[in-house]
Write an enzyme that holds these catalytic residues in place. Sequence first.
Site, PDB file in Angstrom:
ATOM      1  N   THR A 102       0.664  -0.961   0.584  1.00 58.83           N
ATOM      2  CA  THR A 102      -0.012  -0.143   0.139  1.00 58.83           C
ATOM      3  C   THR A 102       1.103   1.531  -0.194  1.00 58.83           C
ATOM      4  O   THR A 102      -0.092   2.365  -0.182  1.00 58.83           O
ATOM      5  CB  THR A 102      -0.721  -0.136   1.358  1.00 58.83           C
ATOM      6  OG1 THR A 102      -1.405  -1.112   0.654  1.00 58.83           O
ATOM      7  CG2 THR A 102      -1.410   0.960   1.427  1.00 58.83           C
ATOM      8  N   ASP A 160       1.920  -7.088  -4.357  1.00 58.98           N
ATOM      9  CA  ASP A 160       1.549  -7.182  -2.930  1.00 58.98           C
ATOM     10  C   ASP A 160       1.922  -8.578  -1.718  1.00 58.98           C
ATOM     11  O   ASP A 160       2.319  -9.437  -2.599  1.00 58.98           O
ATOM     12  CB  ASP A 160      -0.036  -7.680  -3.351  1.00 58.98           C
ATOM     13  CG  ASP A 160      -1.405  -7.200  -2.202  1.00 58.98           C
ATOM     14  OD1 ASP A 160      -1.878  -6.438  -2.069  1.00 58.98           O
ATOM     15  OD2 ASP A 160      -0.720  -8.475  -0.914  1.00 58.98           O
ATOM     16  N   SER A 184       1.149 -10.563   0.292  1.00 51.02           N
ATOM     17  CA  SER A 184       0.749 -11.902  -0.296  1.00 51.02           C
ATOM     18  C   SER A 184       0.989 -13.102  -0.550  1.00 51.02           C
ATOM     19  O   SER A 184       0.675 -13.881  -1.019  1.00 51.02           O
ATOM     20  CB  SER A 184      -0.967 -11.713  -0.319  1.00 51.02           C
ATOM     21  OG  SER A 184      -1.789 -11.130   0.795  1.00 51.02           O
ATOM     22  N   THR A 188       1.890  -4.290   4.447  1.00 50.79           N
ATOM     23  CA  THR A 188       1.530  -4.975   6.168  1.00 50.79           C
ATOM     24  C   THR A 188       1.489  -6.142   5.911  1.00 50.79           C
ATOM     25  O   THR A 188       2.153  -6.763   7.162  1.00 50.79           O
ATOM     26  CB  THR A 188       1.121  -3.926   6.165  1.00 50.79           C
ATOM     27  OG1 THR A 188       0.070  -4.518   6.136  1.00 50.79           O
ATOM     28  CG2 THR A 188       1.301  -2.447   6.407  1.00 50.79           C
ATOM     29  N   GLN A 203      -0.814 -20.942  19.996  1.00 47.97           N
ATOM     30  CA  GLN A 203      -1.789 -19.941  20.036  1.00 47.97           C
ATOM     31  C   GLN A 203      -1.674 -17.926  20.514  1.00 47.97           C
ATOM     32  O   GLN A 203      -1.996 -17.240  19.779  1.00 47.97           O
ATOM     33  CB  GLN A 203      -3.066 -20.417  19.696  1.00 47.97           C
ATOM     34  CG  GLN A 203      -3.597 -21.706  18.535  1.00 47.97           C
ATOM     35  CD  GLN A 203      -4.983 -22.583  18.830  1.00 47.97           C
ATOM     36  OE1 GLN A 203      -5.772 -21.312  19.776  1.00 47.97           O
ATOM     37  NE2 GLN A 203      -5.350 -23.568  18.443  1.00 47.97           N
ATOM     38  N   CYS A 204      -1.086 -18.288  21.593  1.00 44.46           N
ATOM     39  CA  CYS A 204      -1.813 -17.473  22.417  1.00 44.46           C
ATOM     40  C   CYS A 204      -0.995 -16.106  21.513  1.00 44.46           C
ATOM     41  O   CYS A 204       0.303 -16.980  21.131  1.00 44.46           O
ATOM     42  CB  CYS A 204      -0.984 -17.449  23.928  1.00 44.46           C
ATOM     43  SG  CYS A 204      -2.338 -18.157  24.948  1.00 44.46           S
TER      44      CYS A 204
HETATM   45  N1  ASP Z   1      -2.128  -6.477   0.682  1.00 43.22           N
HETATM   46  C1  ASP Z   1      -1.207  -5.106   0.549  1.00 43.22           C
HETATM   47  C2  ASP Z   1       0.253  -5.614   1.165  1.00 43.22           C
HETATM   48  O1  ASP Z   1       0.416  -6.536   2.272  1.00 43.22           O
HETATM   49  C3  ASP Z   1      -2.281  -3.976   2.834  1.00 43.22           C
HETATM   50  C4  ASP Z   1      -0.228  -3.645   3.080  1.00 43.22           C
HETATM   51  O2  ASP Z   1       0.041  -2.544   2.021  1.00 43.22           O
HETATM   52  O3  ASP Z   1      -0.826  -2.962   3.946  1.00 43.22           O
HETATM   53  O4  ASP Z   1       0.970  -5.820   0.068  1.00 43.22           O
END
Ligand code: ASP
Length: 344
Positions: A17, A61, A63, A93, A281-282
């Site tokens: 982003t 991105d 992901s 992020t 998991q905590c």
């Molecule tokens: N979907 C974005 C990413 O992780 C979100 C971000 O940058 O905050 O690439």
Amino acid sequence: MKTKKEISILIIYTGGTIGMVHDPATGSLVPIDFRHISDHVPELRKFGYDLHSISFDPVKDSSNIDPAVWIKLAEIIEDGYNDFDGFVVLHGTDTMAYSASALSYMLDNLKKPIIFTGSQLPIGLLRTDGKENLITAIEIAAAIENGIPSVPEVSIFFDNKLTRGNRTTKMSAEHFDAFNSPNYPPLAEVGLHLKYFSNLIMHTGKEEKLIVHKAFDNNVAILKLFPGINRKLMQAIINIDGLRGLIIETFGSGNAPTYQWFLDDLKQFIDKGGIVLNVTQCHGGSVEMGLYETSRQMLSAGVISGTDITSEASVTKLMFLLGRYSSREDVENSLKKSLAGEIS
Ligand code: ASP
């Protein structure tokens, strides 16, 4: 002592982003051309540092980030290691904590700052958190005390906090304060002043030169336990062809059901050479195997305690160690110790 002009920083834009602006023609968000980063953040010209930038093409991105991208990133750092005093990695992020963890294991004998940052709102929007994050991340990457970098480790700067990358986890998809480091205090805090907590910052001290390890093995799985878990799920996972490592995300301080089938299946996987790591998991606290009956039996089956490691740091560590070592003993021994400050 270097002057400001002599301190050189490489900004590496991977995607996410932060690097977005509105395209006036279409009104949509598009990635900026990082060669002209100062046009979008004119404040950078006032800094006085020798700033350079490089951008992934195409940008990702986060992901879509995977071990191949970590290797590419590490190679950019390796190539520029002698030319730059510090590095700022702009990254989405969503998986930033995974990438920061991976890089922390790959960059052995690291003596320069690698500061990851990003933003919740694109840099081209008025209310963006990206400018603040970028400017401060550069300042931290350039900070020198007594002739050595103030933070020579892989860390994440986000919304006034600098945290160790492999201790950090994304907590919020909404707030500017998106990250947290539940089991290790911040390395620095930013208010009116930039306060470094030098007793918490890692300095390798060794004279050896940077070594970059570039192999990962992604034959791993994470199984998050839940009450009512079905044996068919467990069996499907342990019988995955080629699976070498399994992380079980357990309850509380490392507890799991004491069903006989659960223990038998774990044992069966371990007996045929698999490695099982117990991670809680905590968000805060540590696995303490043997504290309750519900974890003691896993300990005797050969499950390894992840102690206070995050999920992000554990899966990257397992892929890293399986890529680095072929012997199960080497992987297990390294899982038990801290490679880059990821466990206490
Ligand atoms: N979907 C974005 C990413 O992780 C979100 C971000 O940058 O905050 O690439």
